[in-house]
Design a protein around this motif. Structure first.
Motif, PDB file in Angstrom:
ATOM      1  N   THR A  25       0.853  -1.192   0.000  1.00 26.38           N
ATOM      2  CA  THR A  25       0.000   0.000   0.000  1.00 26.38           C
ATOM      3  C   THR A  25       0.884   1.237   0.000  1.00 26.38           C
ATOM      4  N   PHE A  26       0.346   2.285  -0.606  1.00 29.07           N
ATOM      5  CA  PHE A  26       0.953   3.619  -0.531  1.00 29.07           C
ATOM      6  C   PHE A  26      -0.116   4.495   0.109  1.00 29.07           C
ATOM      7  N   GLY A  27       0.010   4.776   1.371  1.00 33.54           N
ATOM      8  CA  GLY A  27      -1.070   5.499   2.052  1.00 33.54           C
ATOM      9  C   GLY A  27      -2.343   4.675   1.969  1.00 33.54           C
ATOM     10  N   VAL A  30      -4.034   0.840  -2.502  1.00 34.32           N
ATOM     11  CA  VAL A  30      -3.549  -0.544  -2.477  1.00 34.32           C
ATOM     12  C   VAL A  30      -2.996  -0.871  -3.861  1.00 34.32           C
ATOM     13  N   ALA A  31      -1.675  -0.937  -3.973  1.00 38.21           N
ATOM     14  CA  ALA A  31      -1.054  -1.188  -5.274  1.00 38.21           C
ATOM     15  C   ALA A  31      -1.010  -2.684  -5.581  1.00 38.21           C
ATOM     16  N   LEU A  32      -0.763  -3.508  -4.563  1.00 33.26           N
ATOM     17  CA  LEU A  32      -0.794  -4.975  -4.721  1.00 33.26           C
ATOM     18  C   LEU A  32      -1.628  -5.540  -3.585  1.00 33.26           C
ATOM     19  N   GLY A  49      -1.860  -5.608 -17.662  1.00 37.77           N
ATOM     20  CA  GLY A  49      -2.882  -4.949 -16.850  1.00 37.77           C
ATOM     21  C   GLY A  49      -2.955  -3.480 -17.183  1.00 37.77           C
ATOM     22  N   LEU A  50      -4.081  -2.902 -16.836  1.00 35.36           N
ATOM     23  CA  LEU A  50      -4.272  -1.476 -17.080  1.00 35.36           C
ATOM     24  C   LEU A  50      -3.221  -0.660 -16.329  1.00 35.36           C
ATOM     25  N   SER A  51      -3.045   0.559 -16.801  1.00 33.34           N
ATOM     26  CA  SER A  51      -2.176   1.476 -16.083  1.00 33.34           C
ATOM     27  C   SER A  51      -2.677   1.615 -14.644  1.00 33.34           C
ATOM     28  N   GLY A  52      -1.761   1.492 -13.700  1.00 27.41           N
ATOM     29  CA  GLY A  52      -2.131   1.621 -12.293  1.00 27.41           C
ATOM     30  C   GLY A  52      -2.559   0.310 -11.654  1.00 27.41           C
ATOM     31  N   SER A  53      -2.454  -0.809 -12.399  1.00 25.88           N
ATOM     32  CA  SER A  53      -2.904  -2.092 -11.847  1.00 25.88           C
ATOM     33  C   SER A  53      -1.874  -2.723 -10.908  1.00 25.88           C
ATOM     34  N   GLY A  54      -0.658  -2.176 -10.869  1.00 27.08           N
ATOM     35  CA  GLY A  54       0.326  -2.660  -9.894  1.00 27.08           C
ATOM     36  C   GLY A  54       1.525  -3.382 -10.488  1.00 27.08           C
ATOM     37  N   LYS A  55       1.667  -3.347 -11.815  1.00 21.85           N
ATOM     38  CA  LYS A  55       2.733  -4.111 -12.472  1.00 21.85           C
ATOM     39  C   LYS A  55       4.127  -3.637 -12.035  1.00 21.85           C
ATOM     40  N   SER A  56       4.349  -2.323 -12.140  1.00 17.48           N
ATOM     41  CA  SER A  56       5.684  -1.806 -11.776  1.00 17.48           C
ATOM     42  C   SER A  56       5.962  -2.033 -10.305  1.00 17.48           C
ATOM     43  N   THR A  57       4.937  -1.857  -9.482  1.00 19.77           N
ATOM     44  CA  THR A  57       5.113  -2.068  -8.048  1.00 19.77           C
ATOM     45  C   THR A  57       5.565  -3.502  -7.786  1.00 19.77           C
ATOM     46  N   LEU A  58       4.967  -4.456  -8.499  1.00 20.70           N
ATOM     47  CA  LEU A  58       5.354  -5.854  -8.296  1.00 20.70           C
ATOM     48  C   LEU A  58       6.836  -6.052  -8.628  1.00 20.70           C
ATOM     49  N   ASP A 184      10.625  -3.211 -17.095  1.00 22.30           N
ATOM     50  CA  ASP A 184       9.411  -2.443 -16.809  1.00 22.30           C
ATOM     51  C   ASP A 184       9.020  -1.622 -18.029  1.00 22.30           C
ATOM     52  N   GLU A 185       8.066  -2.125 -18.784  1.00 20.22           N
ATOM     53  CA  GLU A 185       7.609  -1.484 -20.018  1.00 20.22           C
ATOM     54  C   GLU A 185       8.794  -0.983 -20.839  1.00 20.22           C
ATOM     55  N   PRO A 186       9.652  -1.901 -21.245  1.00 17.13           N
ATOM     56  CA  PRO A 186      10.901  -1.481 -21.879  1.00 17.13           C
ATOM     57  C   PRO A 186      10.731  -0.789 -23.227  1.00 17.13           C
ATOM     58  N   LEU A 217       4.277  -5.232 -19.904  1.00 18.44           N
ATOM     59  CA  LEU A 217       4.141  -4.921 -21.331  1.00 18.44           C
ATOM     60  C   LEU A 217       2.705  -4.549 -21.626  1.00 18.44           C
ATOM     61  N   HIS A 218       2.515  -3.584 -22.524  1.00 17.96           N
ATOM     62  CA  HIS A 218       1.149  -3.281 -22.947  1.00 17.96           C
ATOM     63  C   HIS A 218       0.844  -3.895 -24.319  1.00 17.96           C
ATOM     64  N   GLN A 219       1.893  -4.388 -25.000  1.00 19.92           N
ATOM     65  CA  GLN A 219       1.699  -4.953 -26.340  1.00 19.92           C
ATOM     66  C   GLN A 219       1.302  -6.426 -26.217  1.00 19.92           C
TER      67      GLN A 219
HETATM   68  N1  LIG Z   1       5.637   5.723  -4.944  1.00 24.12           N
HETATM   69  C1  LIG Z   1       4.305   5.719  -4.956  1.00 24.12           C
HETATM   70  N2  LIG Z   1       3.596   6.521  -4.144  1.00 24.12           N
HETATM   71  C2  LIG Z   1       2.248   6.510  -4.120  1.00 24.12           C
HETATM   72  N3  LIG Z   1       1.502   5.710  -4.900  1.00 24.12           N
HETATM   73  C3  LIG Z   1       2.147   4.881  -5.748  1.00 24.12           C
HETATM   74  C4  LIG Z   1       3.574   4.848  -5.822  1.00 24.12           C
HETATM   75  N4  LIG Z   1       3.934   3.918  -6.740  1.00 24.12           N
HETATM   76  C5  LIG Z   1       2.779   3.409  -7.229  1.00 24.12           C
HETATM   77  N5  LIG Z   1       1.714   3.983  -6.633  1.00 24.12           N
HETATM   78  C6  LIG Z   1       0.310   3.678  -6.882  1.00 24.12           C
HETATM   79  O1  LIG Z   1       0.160   2.270  -6.890  1.00 24.12           O
HETATM   80  C7  LIG Z   1      -0.735   1.877  -7.923  1.00 24.12           C
HETATM   81  C8  LIG Z   1      -0.031   0.920  -8.869  1.00 24.12           C
HETATM   82  O2  LIG Z   1       0.961   1.652  -9.589  1.00 24.12           O
HETATM   83  P1  LIG Z   1       1.958   0.940 -10.598  1.00 24.12           P
HETATM   84  O3  LIG Z   1       2.928   1.995 -11.082  1.00 24.12           O
HETATM   85  O4  LIG Z   1       2.524  -0.269  -9.969  1.00 24.12           O
HETATM   86  O5  LIG Z   1       0.974   0.508 -11.778  1.00 24.12           O
HETATM   87  P2  LIG Z   1       1.331  -0.023 -13.239  1.00 24.12           P
HETATM   88  O6  LIG Z   1       0.394  -1.143 -13.515  1.00 24.12           O
HETATM   89  O7  LIG Z   1       2.779  -0.304 -13.337  1.00 24.12           O
HETATM   90  O8  LIG Z   1       0.956   1.235 -14.138  1.00 24.12           O
HETATM   91  P3  LIG Z   1       1.600   1.708 -15.545  1.00 24.12           P
HETATM   92  O9  LIG Z   1       1.203   0.674 -16.565  1.00 24.12           O
HETATM   93  O10 LIG Z   1       0.977   3.032 -15.794  1.00 24.12           O
HETATM   94  O11 LIG Z   1       3.094   1.799 -15.327  1.00 24.12           O
HETATM   95  C9  LIG Z   1      -1.219   3.141  -8.596  1.00 24.12           C
HETATM   96  O12 LIG Z   1      -2.434   3.512  -8.006  1.00 24.12           O
HETATM   97  C10 LIG Z   1      -0.131   4.149  -8.263  1.00 24.12           C
HETATM   98  O13 LIG Z   1      -0.640   5.459  -8.213  1.00 24.12           O
END
Ligand SMILES: Nc1ncnc2c1ncn2[C@@H]1O[C@H](COP(=O)(O)OP(=O)(O)OP(=O)(O)O)[C@@H](O)[C@H]1O
Length: 271
Positions: A25-27, A30-32, A49-58, A184-186, A217-219
């Protein structure tokens, strides 16, 4: 450029990265959300997954850049959550990261950027390509050759196109000699043609080197063409985890359906 590879069989069954009930979680966000996932040696896993679905966080949780809120992650036998700074440094030497924006040092030559990938194997910092051992310079040149850029060795990195810069970044990752590559989305900042070329190159060399790859990846078509396994995230929840063989494009596109936030948890978990 050749057509994508034929999903060669996974070389090993052993698990090199394992996530158990990972929540981040970030505040209030819930990212994952309770994600469990096993990655096998030499497996090529694409996260969709859609933008913001948590891929980069994972990805960032896997190499400890993002500490998990709860749950556990083990990579190459090291418990990432709770690892010491020293353990994390050791782990990251074995985990390459390919970034969307390449992260090259623009004023350095392509050769020196690739050499930077080998710094983890040296005990003292180096300044200038000539201060690296000759064997490493030869190795770096070989990697540049492999990505089709041997003639660019002396060129400043910031004079290259985006696609060329990402190819230098791939050579730098090879120079690191990792066993796992997180990407990460290279190709997100490249045009479609260059995106295809760079993705084909990245996947091809990783398969040739039997590296384990987790790539966001989005492709979808590239993912379907290359991946052993597709993992879908929606609102931080794992909603799909299937071998890429036999899965239809429509089934993959299902991941991208927007869901009513009121019901997303229930519908996502039921998939
Ligand atoms: N450092 C951070 N501080 C606060 N919120 C964050 C942070 N990093 C990610 N988030 C939030 O966590 C959620 C998941 O973000 P993440 O970047 O993992 O998604 P994503 O699937 O990789 O998106 P994208 O395809 O746009 O890169 C989003 O709601 C994002 O705003």
């Amino acid at each position: 450029m050749n057509a994508p590879g034929p999903h060669p069989p996974v070389a090993g069954d052993d698990i090199v990265a394992s996530l158990r009930g990972v929540t981040k979680t970030f505040g209030d966000a819930v990212a994952l959300d309770d994600v469990s996932l096993d990655i096998h040696r030499s497996e090529l896993v694409v996260l969709l997954g859609l933008s913001g679905s948590g891929k980069s966080t994972l990805l960032r949780c896997v190499n400890g850049l993002n500490p998990v809120t709860s749950g556990g992650i083990v990579v190459n036998g090291v418990r990432v959550d709770g690892a010491s700074a020293r353990q994390l440094r050791t782990l990251r030497r074995d985990v390459g990261f390919v970034f969307q924006h390449f992260n090259l040092v623009g004023r350095l030559s392509c050769l020196e950027n690739v050499l930077v990938g080998g710094l983890g194997r040296l005990t003292i910092p180096r300044y200038g390509a000539l201060t690296y051992p000759k064997a490493m310079r030869r190795q770096a040149l070989d990697h540049l050759d492999r990505v089709g850029l041997a003639d660019f060795a002396e060129r400043r990195a910031d004079t290259l196109s985006g696609g060329q810069q990402q190819r230098v970044a791939i050579a730098r990752t090879l120079m690191q000699q990792p066993s796992i590559v997180l990407a990460d989305e290279p190709v997100a900042s490249l045009d479609p043609e260059n995106a295809g070329i760079v993705m084909d190159l990245l996947f091809r060399v990783c398969i040739e080197e039997k590296l384990t790859v987790v790539c966001t990846l989005h492709q979808v078509d590239l993912a379907l063409g290359w991946a052993h396994r597709l993992v879908g995230l929606r609102n931080g929840v794992k909603v799909m985890d299937r071998p890429a063989v036999g899965i239809s494009r429509d089934e993959v596109m299902d991941i991208y359906q927007r869901v009513d936030p009121e019901t997303s948890d229930a519908s996502a978990r039921s998939l």
